[in-house]
Design a protein around this motif. Structure first.
Motif, PDB file in Angstrom:
ATOM      1  N   PHE A  34       2.534   8.604  -3.067  1.00  0.00           N
ATOM      2  CA  PHE A  34       1.795   8.712  -1.818  1.00  0.00           C
ATOM      3  C   PHE A  34       2.661   9.396  -0.758  1.00  0.00           C
ATOM      4  O   PHE A  34       3.859   9.132  -0.644  1.00  0.00           O
ATOM      5  CB  PHE A  34       1.367   7.333  -1.296  1.00  0.00           C
ATOM      6  CG  PHE A  34       0.183   6.749  -1.997  1.00  0.00           C
ATOM      7  CD1 PHE A  34      -1.002   7.464  -2.132  1.00  0.00           C
ATOM      8  CD2 PHE A  34       0.244   5.462  -2.509  1.00  0.00           C
ATOM      9  CE1 PHE A  34      -2.096   6.917  -2.773  1.00  0.00           C
ATOM     10  CE2 PHE A  34      -0.845   4.904  -3.157  1.00  0.00           C
ATOM     11  CZ  PHE A  34      -2.023   5.631  -3.289  1.00  0.00           C
ATOM     12  N   ASP A  35       2.006  10.234   0.031  1.00  0.00           N
ATOM     13  CA  ASP A  35       2.672  10.997   1.076  1.00  0.00           C
ATOM     14  C   ASP A  35       3.335  10.099   2.121  1.00  0.00           C
ATOM     15  O   ASP A  35       4.317  10.493   2.751  1.00  0.00           O
ATOM     16  CB  ASP A  35       1.636  11.915   1.739  1.00  0.00           C
ATOM     17  CG  ASP A  35       2.256  13.012   2.561  1.00  0.00           C
ATOM     18  OD1 ASP A  35       3.382  13.416   2.267  1.00  0.00           O
ATOM     19  OD2 ASP A  35       1.588  13.468   3.515  1.00  0.00           O
ATOM     20  N   HIS A  36       2.831   8.897   2.308  1.00  0.00           N
ATOM     21  CA  HIS A  36       3.408   7.994   3.311  1.00  0.00           C
ATOM     22  C   HIS A  36       4.507   7.097   2.723  1.00  0.00           C
ATOM     23  O   HIS A  36       5.099   6.307   3.442  1.00  0.00           O
ATOM     24  CB  HIS A  36       2.313   7.148   3.974  1.00  0.00           C
ATOM     25  CG  HIS A  36       1.605   6.208   3.040  1.00  0.00           C
ATOM     26  ND1 HIS A  36       0.681   6.630   2.111  1.00  0.00           N
ATOM     27  CD2 HIS A  36       1.688   4.866   2.907  1.00  0.00           C
ATOM     28  CE1 HIS A  36       0.224   5.584   1.443  1.00  0.00           C
ATOM     29  NE2 HIS A  36       0.821   4.501   1.906  1.00  0.00           N
ATOM     30  N   ASN A  37       4.815   7.258   1.441  1.00  0.00           N
ATOM     31  CA  ASN A  37       5.862   6.463   0.798  1.00  0.00           C
ATOM     32  C   ASN A  37       7.202   7.204   0.920  1.00  0.00           C
ATOM     33  O   ASN A  37       7.737   7.738  -0.045  1.00  0.00           O
ATOM     34  CB  ASN A  37       5.505   6.196  -0.668  1.00  0.00           C
ATOM     35  CG  ASN A  37       6.491   5.264  -1.351  1.00  0.00           C
ATOM     36  OD1 ASN A  37       7.571   5.005  -0.836  1.00  0.00           O
ATOM     37  ND2 ASN A  37       6.115   4.777  -2.509  1.00  0.00           N
TER      38      ASN A  37
ATOM     39  N   ARG B  91       0.810  -1.230   0.000  1.00  0.00           N
ATOM     40  CA  ARG B  91       0.000   0.000   0.000  1.00  0.00           C
ATOM     41  C   ARG B  91       0.837   1.271   0.000  1.00  0.00           C
ATOM     42  O   ARG B  91       0.416   2.311   0.491  1.00  0.00           O
ATOM     43  CB  ARG B  91      -0.965   0.023   1.184  1.00  0.00           C
ATOM     44  CG  ARG B  91      -1.915  -1.167   1.257  1.00  0.00           C
ATOM     45  CD  ARG B  91      -2.858  -1.195   0.062  1.00  0.00           C
ATOM     46  NE  ARG B  91      -4.019  -2.054   0.283  1.00  0.00           N
ATOM     47  CZ  ARG B  91      -4.248  -3.178  -0.402  1.00  0.00           C
ATOM     48  NH1 ARG B  91      -3.417  -3.579  -1.343  1.00  0.00           N
ATOM     49  NH2 ARG B  91      -5.330  -3.887  -0.139  1.00  0.00           N
TER      50      ARG B  91
ATOM     51  N   ARG C 165      -5.400   8.451   2.273  1.00  0.00           N
ATOM     52  CA  ARG C 165      -4.001   8.689   1.911  1.00  0.00           C
ATOM     53  C   ARG C 165      -3.893   9.895   0.992  1.00  0.00           C
ATOM     54  O   ARG C 165      -4.704  10.088   0.095  1.00  0.00           O
ATOM     55  CB  ARG C 165      -3.413   7.460   1.209  1.00  0.00           C
ATOM     56  CG  ARG C 165      -3.338   6.225   2.089  1.00  0.00           C
ATOM     57  CD  ARG C 165      -2.435   6.457   3.278  1.00  0.00           C
ATOM     58  NE  ARG C 165      -2.230   5.222   4.030  1.00  0.00           N
ATOM     59  CZ  ARG C 165      -1.424   5.132   5.063  1.00  0.00           C
ATOM     60  NH1 ARG C 165      -0.770   6.194   5.491  1.00  0.00           N
ATOM     61  NH2 ARG C 165      -1.289   3.999   5.692  1.00  0.00           N
ATOM     62  N   SER C 166      -2.860  10.674   1.213  1.00  0.00           N
ATOM     63  CA  SER C 166      -2.602  11.857   0.400  1.00  0.00           C
ATOM     64  C   SER C 166      -1.572  11.528  -0.674  1.00  0.00           C
ATOM     65  O   SER C 166      -0.777  10.599  -0.522  1.00  0.00           O
ATOM     66  CB  SER C 166      -2.086  13.002   1.272  1.00  0.00           C
ATOM     67  OG  SER C 166      -3.056  13.343   2.235  1.00  0.00           O
TER      68      SER C 166
ATOM     69  N   ASP D  97      -5.755  13.377   1.187  1.00  0.00           N
ATOM     70  CA  ASP D  97      -6.757  12.328   1.394  1.00  0.00           C
ATOM     71  C   ASP D  97      -7.556  11.981   0.136  1.00  0.00           C
ATOM     72  O   ASP D  97      -8.765  11.780   0.188  1.00  0.00           O
ATOM     73  CB  ASP D  97      -7.709  12.728   2.525  1.00  0.00           C
ATOM     74  CG  ASP D  97      -6.988  12.926   3.842  1.00  0.00           C
ATOM     75  OD1 ASP D  97      -5.887  12.371   4.016  1.00  0.00           O
ATOM     76  OD2 ASP D  97      -7.520  13.649   4.704  1.00  0.00           O
TER      77      ASP D  97
ATOM     78  N   GLU E   1      -8.132   6.007  -0.668  1.00  0.00           N
ATOM     79  CA  GLU E   1      -8.448   5.238   0.528  1.00  0.00           C
ATOM     80  C   GLU E   1      -7.900   3.831   0.330  1.00  0.00           C
ATOM     81  O   GLU E   1      -8.297   3.124  -0.588  1.00  0.00           O
ATOM     82  CB  GLU E   1      -9.951   5.197   0.772  1.00  0.00           C
ATOM     83  CG  GLU E   1     -10.297   4.579   2.099  1.00  0.00           C
ATOM     84  CD  GLU E   1     -11.769   4.684   2.421  1.00  0.00           C
ATOM     85  OE1 GLU E   1     -12.378   3.625   2.652  1.00  0.00           O
ATOM     86  OE2 GLU E   1     -12.292   5.812   2.423  1.00  0.00           O
TER      87      GLU E   1
END
Length: 177
Positions: free
Chosen positions: A120-123, A25, A152-153, A143, A146
């Motif tokens: 993705f911002d969390h990558n 993800r 997720r941004s 966001d 999803e």
């Protein structure tokens, strides 16, 4: 380590590598594996100036990078989006850096002035990789996705090829003085 244009016989490995990224993800908004049939048109309908490359390690396809048209309108013909995927077994070996370095080096030949990446911002590993090559954040879509019930941004990163080449040439001139 060898980078080359992808051939049809590479497509199963390309699909396998892509599918490896789905459970984590981090790298794709797909939530279910794709099939070879899903990617066949994508493979065959690539314009010549939007290549698909594979990187080989020990005579095996270990990753791939593709250039895609951005937004599909003629005014954006000098802009491309980059997608980059490395097989799980070959991550953290510098292959992504090598592919990205090659993409930047060949951008002018491909008549590209701007490269984009949607990450993705969390990558954090991918954000760091692209930042190491001069990509900067040009936008943030908060966001918009999803994944497993988590919003997720998405960051839009960009690199101006002409400015980068100018800066590199300026540094060479300064070093010679």
């Amino acid at each position: 380590m060898n980078i080359r244009s992808a051939a049809l016989e590479d497509l199963p490995a390309i699909v396998e590598i892509y599918n490896q990224s789905i459970p984590g993800r981090l790298a794709t908004a797909d939530t279910e594996p794709v099939t070879l049939a899903d990617k066949l048109d994508w493979f065959h309908q690539r314009p010549p100036n939007r290549p698909l490359w594979v990187i080989e390690q020990q005579h095996r396809v270990a990753g791939w990078l593709s250039f895609q048209n951005f937004y599909g309108r003629p005014a954006y013909r000098h802009t491309a989006e980059i997608s980059l995927y490395i097989a799980t077994a070959y991550q953290h070996q510098g292959l992504g850096s090598r592919l990205l370095q090659q993409a930047i080096a060949d951008a002018t030949q491909l008549e590209l002035k701007t490269l984009l990446a949607f990450i993705f911002d969390h990558n954090q590993p991918s954000l760091k990789l692209f930042a190491n090559f001069g990509f900067v954040t040009w936008g943030n879509l908060p966001d918009v996705a999803e994944l497993d019930c988590v919003a997720r941004s998405l960051k839009i990163l960009g690199l101006k090829i002409i400015q980068r080449q100018f800066d590199e040439n300026l540094e060479k001139v300064k070093a010679e003085i």
